[in-house]
Design a protein around this motif. Structure first.
Motif, mmCIF file in Angstrom:
data_model
loop_
_atom_site.group_PDB
_atom_site.id
_atom_site.type_symbol
_atom_site.label_atom_id
_atom_site.label_comp_id
_atom_site.label_asym_id
_atom_site.label_seq_id
_atom_site.Cartn_x
_atom_site.Cartn_y
_atom_site.Cartn_z
ATOM 1 N N LEU A 28 0.804 -1.220 0.000
ATOM 2 C CA LEU A 28 0.000 0.000 0.000
ATOM 3 C C LEU A 28 0.837 1.270 0.000
ATOM 4 O O LEU A 28 0.287 2.373 0.051
ATOM 5 C CB LEU A 28 -0.943 0.001 1.209
ATOM 6 C CG LEU A 28 -1.956 -1.149 1.255
ATOM 7 C CD1 LEU A 28 -2.801 -1.056 2.508
ATOM 8 C CD2 LEU A 28 -2.836 -1.155 0.011
ATOM 9 N N LEU A 58 -4.278 -7.665 -1.768
ATOM 10 C CA LEU A 58 -4.522 -6.389 -1.098
ATOM 11 C C LEU A 58 -4.093 -5.230 -1.985
ATOM 12 O O LEU A 58 -4.823 -4.237 -2.127
ATOM 13 C CB LEU A 58 -3.749 -6.355 0.221
ATOM 14 C CG LEU A 58 -3.836 -5.049 1.015
ATOM 15 C CD1 LEU A 58 -5.245 -4.822 1.533
ATOM 16 C CD2 LEU A 58 -2.826 -5.051 2.167
ATOM 17 N N ALA A 67 -6.494 -4.646 -4.934
ATOM 18 C CA ALA A 67 -7.847 -4.203 -4.593
ATOM 19 C C ALA A 67 -7.906 -2.804 -4.021
ATOM 20 O O ALA A 67 -8.922 -2.124 -4.160
ATOM 21 C CB ALA A 67 -8.474 -5.184 -3.597
ATOM 22 N N GLU A 68 -6.842 -2.338 -3.371
ATOM 23 C CA GLU A 68 -6.969 -1.172 -2.499
ATOM 24 C C GLU A 68 -6.191 0.071 -2.916
ATOM 25 O O GLU A 68 -6.181 1.052 -2.180
ATOM 26 C CB GLU A 68 -6.546 -1.562 -1.073
ATOM 27 C CG GLU A 68 -7.371 -2.662 -0.458
ATOM 28 C CD GLU A 68 -8.800 -2.229 -0.177
ATOM 29 O OE1 GLU A 68 -9.030 -1.000 -0.088
ATOM 30 O OE2 GLU A 68 -9.683 -3.088 -0.058
ATOM 31 N N ARG A 69 -5.555 0.067 -4.075
ATOM 32 C CA ARG A 69 -4.743 1.231 -4.428
ATOM 33 C C ARG A 69 -4.670 1.407 -5.936
ATOM 34 O O ARG A 69 -4.987 0.488 -6.707
ATOM 35 C CB ARG A 69 -3.326 1.077 -3.869
ATOM 36 C CG ARG A 69 -2.611 -0.185 -4.330
ATOM 37 C CD ARG A 69 -1.117 -0.111 -4.109
ATOM 38 N NE ARG A 69 -0.487 0.884 -4.967
ATOM 39 C CZ ARG A 69 0.775 1.298 -4.825
ATOM 40 N NH1 ARG A 69 1.534 0.784 -3.877
ATOM 41 N NH2 ARG A 69 1.290 2.201 -5.637
ATOM 42 N N ASN A 75 -11.274 -3.011 -7.982
ATOM 43 C CA ASN A 75 -10.416 -1.884 -7.613
ATOM 44 C C ASN A 75 -11.024 -0.587 -8.131
ATOM 45 O O ASN A 75 -11.096 -0.360 -9.339
ATOM 46 C CB ASN A 75 -9.014 -2.088 -8.190
ATOM 47 C CG ASN A 75 -8.031 -1.070 -7.668
ATOM 48 O OD1 ASN A 75 -8.361 0.079 -7.413
ATOM 49 N ND2 ASN A 75 -6.787 -1.488 -7.511
ATOM 50 N N HIS A 116 -9.804 2.298 -7.823
ATOM 51 C CA HIS A 116 -8.760 3.282 -8.118
ATOM 52 C C HIS A 116 -8.210 3.130 -9.531
ATOM 53 O O HIS A 116 -7.427 3.958 -9.978
ATOM 54 C CB HIS A 116 -7.616 3.148 -7.108
ATOM 55 C CG HIS A 116 -8.057 3.226 -5.681
ATOM 56 N ND1 HIS A 116 -8.399 4.411 -5.077
ATOM 57 C CD2 HIS A 116 -8.231 2.254 -4.747
ATOM 58 C CE1 HIS A 116 -8.748 4.187 -3.822
ATOM 59 N NE2 HIS A 116 -8.668 2.888 -3.598
#
Length: 219
Positions: free
Chosen positions: A15, A38, A41-43, A68, A70
């Motif tokens: 991240l 992770l 999916a998150e950045r 995702n 983003h």
């Protein structure tokens, strides 16, 4: 030797917005554990990492990328024809947790999901189940429904008819005269429907129906 800090350290690295592409690519390796999903999916991700994730053999990497928020949705187009129906469903189902305002999918992705002949090579889901995810995802803009009412593809006109209240009178006429589409015979859909009865417009209130009132029976 087991290192209890290795997992948290890799997740923090996944991240870290300053992490270079070559480091992020290494996190896609299964040895990195949960750091890869992770990260996907998150950045936001650089293009080389997106390209690698789209082609990654591990389904959970592609699943994570599919939700995702983003990443530009246009970059996720290959996932609409992913061999796994689970990946397609995650793309159709919108990012989680669901925000109040959901970013719409590009038209080409929506069309691919709506006209798919099956739910993926793995056979875990049907095409209908994936479409249900799309229907409740809020990722299909109203403009798409209106445009689909006049589309040459009958399957898309069927989809437009599900949003009857959004259509003009002319668009409703197009939908109500559309023959039963060939997707009626797809796996998971009822078969044998007549081309004359596949679609019934919503009940329309008339003077006759309005005059029908309940009157209690006399004792």
């Amino acid at each position: 030797m087991y290192d209890p800090l290795r997992g948290p350290w890799l997740r923090c690295l996944a991240l870290n917005p300053a992490a270079p592409s070559d480091v992020l690519l290494r996190l896609l390796d299964p040895a990195a554990g949960d750091a890869g999903p992770l990260m996907c999916a998150e950045r936001g991700l650089p293009d080389p990492v997106i390209d690698a994730a789209l082609r990654h053999p591990a389904r959970r990497i592609r699943q994570a990328l599919a939700r995702n928020e983003h990443v530009d949705p246009a970059r996720l187009a290959p996932l609409a024809t992913d061999p796994s129906g689970i990946v397609r469903a995650w793309l159709a189902g919108a990012p989680r947790p669901r925000r109040r305002a959901v970013r719409p999918l590009p038209d080409d992705i929506i069309i691919t999901l709506l006209t798919a002949r099956d739910g993926g090579a793995d056979g875990l889901l049907t095409a209908d189940e994936i479409i249900q995810e799309l229907d409740f995802s809020w990722q299909v803009p109203q403009a798409f429904h209106r445009a689909a009412a006049g589309h040459k593809n009958a399957e898309l006109r069927v989809h437009a008819a599900r949003q009857w209240h959004l259509l003009t009178r002319a668009q409703r006429e197009l939908c109500s005269t559309t023959p039963a589409p060939r997707y009626a015979k797809r796996p998971g859909r009822p078969t044998g429907r007549s081309t004359r009865t596949w679609w019934k417009p919503p009940f329309r209130r008339t003077a006759a129906s309005a005059s029908c009132t309940y009157s209690p029976r006399a004792p």
